[in-house]
Design an enzyme around this catalytic site. Structure first.
Site, mmCIF file in Angstrom:
data_model
loop_
_atom_site.group_PDB
_atom_site.id
_atom_site.type_symbol
_atom_site.label_atom_id
_atom_site.label_comp_id
_atom_site.label_asym_id
_atom_site.label_seq_id
_atom_site.Cartn_x
_atom_site.Cartn_y
_atom_site.Cartn_z
ATOM 1 N N ASP A 111 2.437 -22.404 20.660
ATOM 2 C CA ASP A 111 3.698 -22.263 21.395
ATOM 3 C C ASP A 111 4.436 -23.594 21.457
ATOM 4 O O ASP A 111 3.815 -24.661 21.474
ATOM 5 C CB ASP A 111 3.401 -21.744 22.814
ATOM 6 C CG ASP A 111 4.654 -21.184 23.486
ATOM 7 O OD1 ASP A 111 5.641 -20.893 22.779
ATOM 8 O OD2 ASP A 111 4.640 -21.048 24.724
ATOM 9 N N HIS A 168 9.818 -23.658 13.838
ATOM 10 C CA HIS A 168 8.833 -22.744 13.243
ATOM 11 C C HIS A 168 8.368 -23.270 11.884
ATOM 12 O O HIS A 168 7.191 -23.199 11.546
ATOM 13 C CB HIS A 168 9.427 -21.339 13.097
ATOM 14 C CG HIS A 168 9.815 -20.705 14.407
ATOM 15 N ND1 HIS A 168 8.974 -20.696 15.501
ATOM 16 C CD2 HIS A 168 10.938 -20.064 14.810
ATOM 17 C CE1 HIS A 168 9.580 -20.083 16.516
ATOM 18 N NE2 HIS A 168 10.768 -19.688 16.120
ATOM 19 N N LEU A 172 -14.365 -20.287 5.948
ATOM 20 C CA LEU A 172 -13.597 -20.172 7.202
ATOM 21 C C LEU A 172 -12.853 -18.849 7.150
ATOM 22 O O LEU A 172 -12.282 -18.513 6.110
ATOM 23 C CB LEU A 172 -12.601 -21.336 7.284
ATOM 24 C CG LEU A 172 -11.471 -21.235 8.325
ATOM 25 C CD1 LEU A 172 -12.021 -21.355 9.740
ATOM 26 C CD2 LEU A 172 -10.419 -22.327 8.095
HETATM 27 C C1 IPE Z 1 3.273 -16.273 22.649
HETATM 28 O O1 IPE Z 1 4.330 -17.169 22.779
HETATM 29 C C2 IPE Z 1 3.294 -15.650 21.306
HETATM 30 C C3 IPE Z 1 3.110 -16.525 20.157
HETATM 31 C C4 IPE Z 1 2.866 -17.814 20.183
HETATM 32 C C5 IPE Z 1 3.175 -15.876 18.894
HETATM 33 P P1 IPE Z 1 5.673 -16.778 23.540
HETATM 34 O O2 IPE Z 1 6.511 -17.987 23.534
HETATM 35 O O3 IPE Z 1 6.260 -15.554 22.926
HETATM 36 O O4 IPE Z 1 5.135 -16.420 24.994
HETATM 37 P P2 IPE Z 1 5.909 -16.278 26.377
HETATM 38 O O5 IPE Z 1 7.055 -15.322 26.139
HETATM 39 O O6 IPE Z 1 6.411 -17.633 26.759
HETATM 40 O O7 IPE Z 1 4.888 -15.773 27.329
HETATM 41 C C1 IPE Z 2 5.929 -20.144 19.329
HETATM 42 O O1 IPE Z 2 6.960 -21.011 19.624
HETATM 43 C C2 IPE Z 2 6.160 -19.384 18.049
HETATM 44 C C3 IPE Z 2 6.451 -17.947 18.222
HETATM 45 C C4 IPE Z 2 6.415 -17.292 19.338
HETATM 46 C C5 IPE Z 2 6.810 -17.235 17.013
HETATM 47 P P1 IPE Z 2 8.203 -20.530 20.464
HETATM 48 O O2 IPE Z 2 9.244 -20.004 19.534
HETATM 49 O O3 IPE Z 2 7.796 -19.576 21.533
HETATM 50 O O4 IPE Z 2 8.688 -21.889 21.102
HETATM 51 P P2 IPE Z 2 9.279 -22.100 22.563
HETATM 52 O O5 IPE Z 2 8.273 -21.577 23.538
HETATM 53 O O6 IPE Z 2 10.575 -21.369 22.613
HETATM 54 O O7 IPE Z 2 9.454 -23.578 22.650
HETATM 55 MG MG MG Z 3 7.260 -19.805 23.475
#
Ligand code: IPE
Ligand code: IPE
Ligand code: MG
Length: 254
Positions: A24, A41, A135
């Site tokens: 995240d 990303h 792995l």
């Molecule tokens: C969780 O991250 C899902 C992934 C990393 C794929 P999110 O950014 O979507 O989670 P919330 O919405 O903050 O809980």
């Molecule tokens: C996690 O990073 C990746 C996915 C959920 C695909 P985020 O896109 O949730 O990044 P933040 O939380 O907005 O910084």
């Molecule tokens: Mg996020």
């Protein structure tokens, strides 16, 4: 890939067998640089490559990464479309290299929703790498812990309906047999980057006794030194699985 001195790692016996990660913070990483979220990303994919190489090198057998949750469809259409493209691109670019390094690739989640081009590539990648044992890299895409449990319940319900199973045989063990990841050990260590301290519908069942590790570091910045910090934190914990600390220590001495 060049990596840091392995001397800084805990001993092999203290390493987790299975690490599960919520990657995240990509969006915030990009935003802080005045870039579009997709740049975060893209950079996140680099972190994945690095972590996969590290796990293969230090002998962690299973790595499960949350790439797209069943709730991430709620994001702006453009971001979802770009994430889908990035997944496709990563599949095309990385699978041969993974295979060359003896890594088994798998996906969990309802990936049909991403379209047949992704499904075909995922199936081809799984077939190509099936025999690899160094792995297991599992990508959770359009995955939700509740979806996983509901699907397992459905499988059992069908068996009951068909008269193959009695209702009283629907036990925790039987349900567990129908979940994703049934064939690999449950995660020992869970890592979430990006500062939030929640599970966000990741592996709900499988994380029952997993050690949890949260770091404010954003995913694109989660490099080897950070991973080693998580491994050291894990190595310093006592896993009791319901027993007392004294019992666990006595079992160690025996
Ligand atoms: C969780 O991250 C899902 C992934 C990393 C794929 P999110 O950014 O979507 O989670 P919330 O919405 O903050 O809980
Ligand atoms: C996690 O990073 C990746 C996915 C959920 C695909 P985020 O896109 O949730 O990044 P933040 O939380 O907005 O910084
Ligand atoms: Mg996020």
């Amino acid at each position: 890939m060049m990596t840091d001195d392995p001397i800084s790692l805990p001993p092999p016996s203290a390493l987790p067998q299975h690490v599960a990660v919520i990657m995240d913070g990509n969006g915030r990483w990009a935003k802080a640089r005045g870039q579009a979220r997709i740049q975060g990303h893209r950079q996140g994919v680099e972190t994945v490559r690095e972590l996969v190489a590290t796990c293969a090198e230090i002998g962690i057998g299973h790595l499960t990464l949350f790439a797209f949750s069943s709730e991430n469809w709620r994001r702006p259409r453009l971001e979802v479309r770009l994430l889908r493209q990035l997944f496709l691109l990563a599949l095309d670019r990385e699978i041969d290299r993974l295979h060359g390094h003896g890594i088994r690739f798998r996906a969990i989640g309802d990936i049909g929703a991403f379209g047949s081009d992704i499904v075909k590539r995922v199936e081809a990648a799984e077939a190509l790498t099936r025999g690899n044992g160094r792995l297991t890299l599992t990508i959770a895409a359009n995955y939700g812990g509740r979806w996983d449990i509901a699907r397992a319940a459905q499988s059992l319900a069908k068996e009951v309906e068909a008269g193959l199973l009695r209702a009283e045989d629907v036990t925790a063990e039987a349900l567990g047999q129908h979940l994703s990841l049934v064939d690999i050990p449950e995660p020992d260590l869970f890592i979430r980057t990006g500062g939030e301290q929640r599970i966000s519908n990741f592996l709900l069942w499988q994380l029952a006794y997993t050690e949890l590790y949260f770091t404010p570091t954003l995913w694109p910045d989660f490099h080897r030194a950070e991973f080693e910090r998580a491994l050291h934190s894990f190595a310093g914990r006592q896993r009791r699985f319901g027993r007392t600390g004294d019992q666990v220590e006595a079992a160690w001495r025996a």
